[in-house]
Motif scaffolding. Structure first.
Motif, short mmCIF file in Angstrom:
data_model
loop_
_atom_site.label_atom_id
_atom_site.label_comp_id
_atom_site.label_asym_id
_atom_site.label_seq_id
_atom_site.Cartn_x
_atom_site.Cartn_y
_atom_site.Cartn_z
N UNK A 1 73.65 54.24 70.74
CA UNK A 1 74.00 52.85 70.44
C UNK A 1 74.50 52.74 69.01
N UNK A 2 73.83 53.46 68.10
CA UNK A 2 74.24 53.44 66.70
C UNK A 2 75.67 53.93 66.54
N UNK A 3 76.00 55.05 67.20
CA UNK A 3 77.35 55.62 67.10
C UNK A 3 78.38 54.63 67.64
N UNK A 4 78.04 54.03 68.79
CA UNK A 4 79.00 53.10 69.40
C UNK A 4 79.23 51.88 68.51
N UNK A 5 78.13 51.39 67.91
CA UNK A 5 78.30 50.22 67.04
C UNK A 5 79.13 50.56 65.82
N UNK A 6 78.93 51.79 65.33
CA UNK A 6 79.73 52.25 64.19
C UNK A 6 81.22 52.25 64.55
N UNK A 7 81.54 52.76 65.75
CA UNK A 7 82.95 52.80 66.16
C UNK A 7 83.51 51.40 66.41
N UNK A 8 82.65 50.52 66.88
CA UNK A 8 83.11 49.13 67.09
C UNK A 8 83.52 48.53 65.75
N UNK A 9 82.72 48.81 64.72
CA UNK A 9 83.07 48.32 63.38
C UNK A 9 84.38 48.94 62.92
N UNK A 10 84.50 50.26 63.16
CA UNK A 10 85.73 50.95 62.73
C UNK A 10 86.95 50.32 63.38
N UNK A 11 86.82 50.01 64.68
CA UNK A 11 87.97 49.40 65.38
C UNK A 11 88.29 48.03 64.80
N UNK A 12 87.23 47.31 64.39
CA UNK A 12 87.47 45.99 63.82
C UNK A 12 88.24 46.08 62.51
#
Lengths: 365, 319
Positions: A188-199
């Protein structure tokens, strides 16, 4: 017990999170590939739809890696998918391979008691306490929602990105990195990190890219191998795409179905052209086409496997929508014989059509 | 000022040279024979011998071999056949409403309204009725393909042939031959069957309005043209350069992009004397198992195709 499950888009990521959380060994079949399809075509009836064949390939490749039990969501017959589980059990008996099937059906079809006993077949293998098992399930659902969100964002932003290919690169490395851990919390942490990156991907808001809605049969639009990676290709072309059907949508839709409150917007939009369900997601396909036009998309691409009954019904209705609303819709049929060259030519020509239509409208007004 | 268009198809490779008014200066039609690189080089040799000192200001590639051709020649535009054919037809006549295009392995219908493509379709399941099938039948009947259509015109009664599948059409033709029908009537029956098949499959549900342009190699076949006219009930126009329309479209598109960019990537006619080599391998870095093709010019790698992740194709671009 070593559990496996057939591929459906990014569900393997959520499955890994679930079984890691439960402490049950999970064998992920190799990502869908030509070999899986070849194996599947060898064992399957020729006329059966493409998803069946790929799934058989998944099972056999998973057995080679040591799997002995497969978990399959059933559906008791909205289309041929309803027969998959029975046919596949039969097939494995015939070819003499040991594979235990656990089919998860809706309680309205099999009764809550039967569902409970089937789920219990899985959960009894977990040594974790009940409360932790529930926690694992919640986290798996969260993983699924996150990856669907990330994918949707990447597909949409691909049309606006300043550095070409950035969204695709982020999406690909996200899918790679998330598998590097066996801890659902870290996932979940990794996915949230990538979500931020995409933003924080640099976008050009004035770009106004071509926007295409991807509609059609759920497996062939979600599983990239089956549609010859059409969404990746559209990202390369700088096209923004949107696909409403996702695994998380499916779960929500299935849970809400008994209340008849599922996908109201889609059903309402479809009602003028198709007011009843025709099995599969035929009605959804129609509703999505109407919605896409309303939301200002340039066109829609319908994808379905050869012989898909519900989608053939919607394919016959789509030209009427296309004509009445002046909205281009292209239908693509996929099976194991689909040649990539002709497929790509059609997709490219469709994008050209949309681009030139736009220019023409601008020059006339 | 010249512009070059290259159309690498399954059966033929076509090159055209346009002048600044987009009129055809030279057209070259070569059989691909399974080696697209050699065919393009052969075409370039002819061009170089004839037009040694000309300057090409833009180039485009199309056809099923468009990617390999584009890398080879340094094309400014790489476009699919559908768009190329539409652009070429519209250049000749803005009033075109339908394009029937039958090539070596593909048949297509393109619907145009107000000068833009509004719909299109391609044959999906079977190649019956395309050029390579006709080629084979001509060979079997021992008639030069150029005269094939004229035979049909000499007949008054068409023999009914099952045209849905190439294999069954052939057995049906043989059956009719054995019964003693003459060649001309069988050929006319075949033309009718192919047109029927085209209209029922590729053209299904499409509104075919005049003007209709008939393009692609098969348009040379007068028998098919008249069969279309009979079935549709109005005139079907075969444009003068019907067999190189794709290449003309590619040249025009190449010109558009080169003018927009202010420069061309075209590598010049000298590649006729380069040595090209290609090899392929299966990339095993992930489970996708892409079949990658590597292209070398004089031992220098100039391009890779077929990988999905872009690892190979981007690497060469970077050099």
């Amino acid at each position: 017990m070593k559990i496996t499950a057939p591929h459906l888009g990014n569900v393997y990521i959520a499955a890994k999170a679930l079984f890691d959380g439960l402490g049950i060994e999970y064998i992920m079949p190799p990502m869908n590939n030509k070999e899986a399809l070849e194996i599947g075509s060898l064992y399957s009836p020729e006329e059966i739809c493409l998803p069946y064949k790929i799934m058989i390939g998944n099972y056999i490749q998973a057995i080679e890696k040591g799997a002995d039990t497969v978990i399959l969501p059933g559906s008791c017959g909205p289309c041929r998918f309803g027969k998959y589980a029975e046919m596949q059990m039969n097939l494995f008996n015939k070819i003499g391979k040991d594979l235990n099937f656990i089919v998860i059906d809706a309680p309205t079809d099999i009764g809550i008691k039967e569902l409970y006993s089937r789920v219990n077949q899985i959960s009894k293998n977990s040594r974790r306490r009940k409360i932790r098992q529930v926690g694992a399930l919640i986290r798996a659902v969260k993983v699924m929602n996150l990856i669907d969100e990330i994918e949707e964002k990447a597909h949409y932003l691909a049309g606006y990105e300043v550095i070409k290919g950035e969204c695709k690169r982020l999406l690909n490395s996200c899918k790679r990195d998330v598998l590097n851990t066996n801890n659902p919390r870290d996932m979940i942490g990794i996915l949230e990190e990538y979500k931020r990156k995409l933003d924080s991907v640099k976008i050009d808001k004035d770009k106004n890219p071509i926007k295409i809605a991807i509609i059609g049969e759920i497996y062939t639009i979600i599983e990239p191998f089956s549609n010859l990676y059409i969404e990746d290709k559209l990202m390369d072309y700088g096209v923004s795409t949107k696909r409403r059907l996702t695994p998380s949508w499916w779960v929500k839709d299935t849970l809400l179905k008994p209340t008849k409150l599922n996908s109201l917007e889609i059903k309402r939009s479809a009602s003028k052209y198709l007011s009843i369900g025709v099995g599969g997601h035929g009605r959804e396909c129609i509703g999505e086409a109407v919605l896409a036009q309303k939301e200002g998309f340039d066109g829609a691409i319908q994808i379905f496997p050869l012989g898909c009954m519900p989608e053939i019904v919607s394919k016959a209705i789509l030209p009427t929508i296309s004509k009445e609303k002046d909205f281009p819709i292209m239908s693509l049929v996929v099976d194991e014989m689909t040649g990539e060259a002709g497929f790509v030519t059609r997709v490219e020509a469709f994008i050209d059509l949309l681009e030139r239509r736009r220019k023409n409208v601008l020059s006339r007004s | 000022m010249y512009y070059l268009g290259v159309d690498v198809g399954s059966v033929s490779t076509n090159l055209v040279l346009l002048d600044k008014n987009n009129s055809v200066v030279e057209k070259i039609y070569i059989r691909t024979k399974g080696s697209p690189i050699k065919a393009v080089q052969e075409g370039f040799k002819i061009l170089r011998d004839k037009y040694d000192n000309i300057k090409v200001y833009g180039a485009g590639a199309t056809g099923s071999g468009r990617h390999i051709a584009a890398t080879l020649i340094g094309a400014d535009a790489v476009k699919n056949e559908i768009t190329s054919h539409a652009v070429a037809a519209l250049e000749i006549d803005r009033e075109v409403k339908t394009i029937i295009e039958i090539g070596g392995q593909d048949s297509k219908i393109i619907i145009l309204r107000n000068g833009v493509v509004s719909d299109f379709a391609m044959n999906t399941v079977c190649a019956a009725g395309t050029g390579s099938f006709l080629d084979r039948q001509a060979e079997r009947l021992d008639i030069p393909i150029e005269e094939f259509g004229d035979y049909a015109l000499n007949s008054n009664i068409a023999v009914r042939i099952a045209g849905r599948c190439a294999v069954f059409a052939e057995s049906d033709m043989i059956h009719k031959q054995q019964l003693g029908y003459n060649k001309a009537d069988i050929i006319k029956g075949l033309c009718d069957a192919l047109v029927r098949n085209y209209l029922n499959n590729v053209g299904k549900g499409k509104e075919i309005l005049p003007k209709v342009f008939f393009q692609g190699g098969v348009a040379a076949n007068k028998g098919i043209k008249t069969a279309f006219e009979r079935a549709l009930g109005f005139e079907v126009i075969v444009p003068k350069d019907y067999n190189v329309m794709g290449a003309i479209g590619a040249a025009i598109l190449g010109r558009e992009i080169a003018e927009k960019e202010g420069k061309t990537n075209f590598k010049g006619l000298d590649l006729a004397s380069s040595i090209f080599e290609s090899n392929s391998f299966e990339c095993t870095d992930c489970s996708n198992r892409c079949e990658v093709v590597k292209l070398h010019e004089n031992n220098r790698s100039i391009g890779c195709f077929g990988d999905r992740c872009g690892k190979w194709s981007n690497r060469v671009k970077a050099i």
